[in-house]
Design a protein around this motif. Structure first.
Motif, PDB file in Angstrom:
ATOM      1  N   LEU A  34      53.054  47.545  68.201  1.00 37.15           N
ATOM      2  CA  LEU A  34      52.084  48.822  67.177  1.00 37.15           C
ATOM      3  C   LEU A  34      53.110  50.579  66.871  1.00 37.15           C
ATOM      4  CD1 LEU A  34      49.427  49.256  70.283  1.00 37.15           C
ATOM      5  CD2 LEU A  34      49.155  49.471  67.689  1.00 37.15           C
ATOM      6  N   HIS A  35      53.820  50.423  67.510  1.00 38.57           N
ATOM      7  CA  HIS A  35      55.097  51.736  67.705  1.00 38.57           C
ATOM      8  C   HIS A  35      55.340  51.172  65.787  1.00 38.57           C
ATOM      9  CE1 HIS A  35      55.650  54.116  70.618  1.00 38.57           C
ATOM     10  NE2 HIS A  35      55.607  53.896  71.626  1.00 38.57           N
ATOM     11  N   ALA A  36      55.509  49.685  65.788  1.00 43.17           N
ATOM     12  CA  ALA A  36      56.429  49.305  64.394  1.00 43.17           C
ATOM     13  C   ALA A  36      55.284  49.368  63.557  1.00 43.17           C
ATOM     14  CB  ALA A  36      57.124  47.741  64.487  1.00 43.17           C
ATOM     15  N   ALA A  37      54.395  50.220  63.861  1.00 39.81           N
ATOM     16  CA  ALA A  37      53.098  49.720  62.798  1.00 39.81           C
ATOM     17  C   ALA A  37      52.722  51.261  62.506  1.00 39.81           C
ATOM     18  CB  ALA A  37      51.592  48.781  63.376  1.00 39.81           C
ATOM     19  N   GLY A  38      53.384  51.973  62.553  1.00 40.73           N
ATOM     20  CA  GLY A  38      53.948  53.752  63.235  1.00 40.73           C
ATOM     21  C   GLY A  38      52.221  54.468  63.944  1.00 40.73           C
ATOM     22  N   GLU A  39      52.241  53.424  65.384  1.00 36.78           N
ATOM     23  CA  GLU A  39      51.682  54.548  66.196  1.00 36.78           C
ATOM     24  C   GLU A  39      52.409  54.872  66.438  1.00 36.78           C
ATOM     25  OE1 GLU A  39      48.437  54.640  66.970  1.00 36.78           O
ATOM     26  OE2 GLU A  39      47.626  53.018  65.617  1.00 36.78           O
ATOM     27  N   ASP A  40      52.277  56.415  67.048  1.00 34.65           N
ATOM     28  CA  ASP A  40      52.999  57.035  68.275  1.00 34.65           C
ATOM     29  C   ASP A  40      52.613  57.508  69.028  1.00 34.65           C
ATOM     30  OD1 ASP A  40      54.628  59.375  69.198  1.00 34.65           O
ATOM     31  OD2 ASP A  40      54.283  60.446  67.182  1.00 34.65           O
ATOM     32  N   ASP A  41      52.966  58.468  70.739  1.00 39.75           N
ATOM     33  CA  ASP A  41      52.389  58.120  71.576  1.00 39.75           C
ATOM     34  C   ASP A  41      53.147  59.045  72.651  1.00 39.75           C
ATOM     35  OD1 ASP A  41      54.783  56.943  72.891  1.00 39.75           O
ATOM     36  OD2 ASP A  41      53.984  55.209  73.891  1.00 39.75           O
ATOM     37  N   LEU A  42      53.790  59.764  71.471  1.00 41.58           N
ATOM     38  CA  LEU A  42      54.852  61.218  72.619  1.00 41.58           C
ATOM     39  C   LEU A  42      53.468  62.363  71.962  1.00 41.58           C
ATOM     40  CD1 LEU A  42      58.141  61.004  70.758  1.00 41.58           C
ATOM     41  CD2 LEU A  42      57.659  60.084  73.488  1.00 41.58           C
ATOM     42  N   VAL A  43      52.775  62.546  71.819  1.00 45.35           N
ATOM     43  CA  VAL A  43      51.939  63.130  71.231  1.00 45.35           C
ATOM     44  C   VAL A  43      50.983  62.974  71.677  1.00 45.35           C
ATOM     45  CG1 VAL A  43      50.605  65.337  69.719  1.00 45.35           C
ATOM     46  CG2 VAL A  43      52.683  64.275  69.211  1.00 45.35           C
ATOM     47  N   PRO A  44      49.706  64.051  73.190  1.00 51.12           N
ATOM     48  CA  PRO A  44      48.878  63.765  73.661  1.00 51.12           C
ATOM     49  C   PRO A  44      47.183  62.501  73.000  1.00 51.12           C
ATOM     50  CG  PRO A  44      49.281  65.610  74.449  1.00 51.12           C
ATOM     51  CD  PRO A  44      50.180  65.226  73.641  1.00 51.12           C
ATOM     52  N   GLU A  45      47.035  62.902  71.918  1.00 55.66           N
ATOM     53  CA  GLU A  45      45.903  62.805  71.201  1.00 55.66           C
ATOM     54  C   GLU A  45      46.232  61.024  70.277  1.00 55.66           C
ATOM     55  OE1 GLU A  45      47.486  66.309  69.998  1.00 55.66           O
ATOM     56  OE2 GLU A  45      45.941  66.472  71.087  1.00 55.66           O
ATOM     57  N   LYS A  46      47.409  61.537  70.137  1.00 59.91           N
ATOM     58  CA  LYS A  46      48.337  60.506  69.897  1.00 59.91           C
ATOM     59  C   LYS A  46      47.985  58.995  70.576  1.00 59.91           C
ATOM     60  CE  LYS A  46      49.946  61.971  65.574  1.00 59.91           C
ATOM     61  NZ  LYS A  46      51.291  62.254  65.240  1.00 59.91           N
ATOM     62  N   LYS A  47      48.572  59.929  71.686  1.00 65.48           N
ATOM     63  CA  LYS A  47      49.055  58.630  73.086  1.00 65.48           C
ATOM     64  C   LYS A  47      47.526  57.816  73.676  1.00 65.48           C
ATOM     65  CE  LYS A  47      51.010  58.313  77.175  1.00 65.48           C
ATOM     66  NZ  LYS A  47      51.740  59.210  78.128  1.00 65.48           N
ATOM     67  N   ARG A  48      46.102  58.607  73.075  1.00 67.32           N
ATOM     68  CA  ARG A  48      45.147  58.200  73.612  1.00 67.32           C
ATOM     69  C   ARG A  48      44.595  57.513  72.542  1.00 67.32           C
ATOM     70  NH1 ARG A  48      44.097  63.435  75.478  1.00 67.32           N
ATOM     71  NH2 ARG A  48      43.528  64.411  73.270  1.00 67.32           N
ATOM     72  N   LYS A  49      44.681  57.554  71.659  1.00 66.09           N
ATOM     73  CA  LYS A  49      44.746  56.335  70.469  1.00 66.09           C
ATOM     74  C   LYS A  49      45.669  55.204  70.413  1.00 66.09           C
ATOM     75  CE  LYS A  49      44.828  55.445  65.191  1.00 66.09           C
ATOM     76  NZ  LYS A  49      45.762  55.552  63.986  1.00 66.09           N
ATOM     77  N   MET A  50      46.735  55.238  70.766  1.00 65.06           N
ATOM     78  CA  MET A  50      47.912  54.272  70.984  1.00 65.06           C
ATOM     79  C   MET A  50      47.451  53.267  72.586  1.00 65.06           C
ATOM     80  SD  MET A  50      51.841  54.148  71.071  1.00 65.06           S
ATOM     81  CE  MET A  50      52.671  52.207  70.868  1.00 65.06           C
ATOM     82  N   ARG A  51      46.739  53.825  73.498  1.00 63.61           N
ATOM     83  CA  ARG A  51      46.220  53.349  74.551  1.00 63.61           C
ATOM     84  C   ARG A  51      45.322  52.621  74.268  1.00 63.61           C
ATOM     85  NH1 ARG A  51      50.357  54.239  75.460  1.00 63.61           N
ATOM     86  NH2 ARG A  51      51.715  55.015  77.472  1.00 63.61           N
ATOM     87  N   ARG A  52      43.943  53.136  73.092  1.00 63.85           N
ATOM     88  CA  ARG A  52      42.810  51.805  73.114  1.00 63.85           C
ATOM     89  C   ARG A  52      43.821  50.958  71.738  1.00 63.85           C
ATOM     90  NH1 ARG A  52      40.817  57.821  71.925  1.00 63.85           N
ATOM     91  NH2 ARG A  52      41.505  57.285  69.670  1.00 63.85           N
ATOM     92  N   ARG A  53      44.238  51.468  70.313  1.00 67.72           N
ATOM     93  CA  ARG A  53      44.833  49.675  69.788  1.00 67.72           C
ATOM     94  C   ARG A  53      45.127  49.177  71.117  1.00 67.72           C
ATOM     95  NH1 ARG A  53      44.567  48.303  66.890  1.00 67.72           N
ATOM     96  NH2 ARG A  53      46.159  48.071  65.281  1.00 67.72           N
ATOM     97  N   GLU A  54      46.693  49.167  71.531  1.00 68.41           N
ATOM     98  CA  GLU A  54      46.482  48.666  72.791  1.00 68.41           C
ATOM     99  C   GLU A  54      45.581  47.641  73.755  1.00 68.41           C
ATOM    100  OE1 GLU A  54      50.554  50.903  74.287  1.00 68.41           O
ATOM    101  OE2 GLU A  54      49.011  51.097  75.867  1.00 68.41           O
ATOM    102  N   LYS A  55      45.095  48.025  74.197  1.00 72.55           N
ATOM    103  CA  LYS A  55      43.269  47.105  74.818  1.00 72.55           C
ATOM    104  C   LYS A  55      43.050  46.531  73.339  1.00 72.55           C
ATOM    105  CE  LYS A  55      42.674  50.963  78.226  1.00 72.55           C
ATOM    106  NZ  LYS A  55      41.592  51.674  78.512  1.00 72.55           N
ATOM    107  N   GLN A  56      42.611  47.209  72.712  1.00 70.88           N
ATOM    108  CA  GLN A  56      42.338  46.538  71.252  1.00 70.88           C
ATOM    109  C   GLN A  56      43.045  44.937  70.583  1.00 70.88           C
ATOM    110  OE1 GLN A  56      41.876  49.109  68.215  1.00 70.88           O
ATOM    111  NE2 GLN A  56      39.763  49.927  68.579  1.00 70.88           N
TER     112      GLN A  56
END
Length: 161
Positions: free
Chosen positions: A122-144
């Motif tokens: 997901l990081h390689a696909a452009g996701e980021d988990d350093l900013v709280p809003e982006k971290k929530r999105k990344m956690r959702r994507r991990e589950k998906q």
């Protein structure tokens, strides 16, 4: 999607390479990486992961996963793989950290390892988990990604429990 997986650990039985490479290819697609793409997944012992963590990020100690998107960086694979495969994305996973974290969290080791793989892709696909809003999105994507992989792969058969 071409994938290659290297198990650089002596303590544990190696997973079935073909099953692992199918899992990695499906994970890359589920993470949103384009096809065709060459993905290398390297499973490192704790000491090697700590060394990579320091050399690449200047962070001390081992970490769960480190990924590199080399599509525009002209990066190279480790010497042992160079002749066979030039990766667009490299994901380094530390099963030792996965085992420890899985125990702490009461989760299966196999699921934790696959989570790290998904996270790195997901990081390689452009996701980021350093900013709280982006971290929530990344956690959702991990589950998906994990849910998509569970439909076609038995994590415990690949990695053990």
């Amino acid at each position: 999607m071409r994938t290659i997986c290297s198990w650089m650990r002596q303590q544990e039985k190696r997973p079935n390479k073909k099953a692992l490479e199918r899992l990695a290819a499906d994970a890359a697609l589920a993470a949103g990486l384009p096809d065709p793409l060459d993905v290398a997944v390297i499973f490192l012992p704790e000491d090697a992961m700590a060394e990579l963590n320091w050399e690449s990020l200047r962070h001390q100690g081992p970490t769960d996963v480190i990924s590199f998107d080399l599509r525009n960086a002209g990066g190279e694979m480790p010497e042992t793989e160079k002749e066979e495969f030039e990766a667009d994305v490299e994901v380094y996973v530390c099963p030792d950290v996965a085992r420890r974290e899985a125990r702490k969290r009461g989760l299966p080791y196999s699921r934790e390892v696959v989570l790290y793989l998904a996270h790195g892709l997901l990081h390689a696909a452009g996701e980021d988990d350093l900013v709280p809003e982006k971290k929530r999105k990344m956690r959702r994507r991990e589950k998906q990604v994990l849910a998509a992989l569970e439909n076609n792969h038995h994590f415990e058969r690949i990695f053990g429990s």
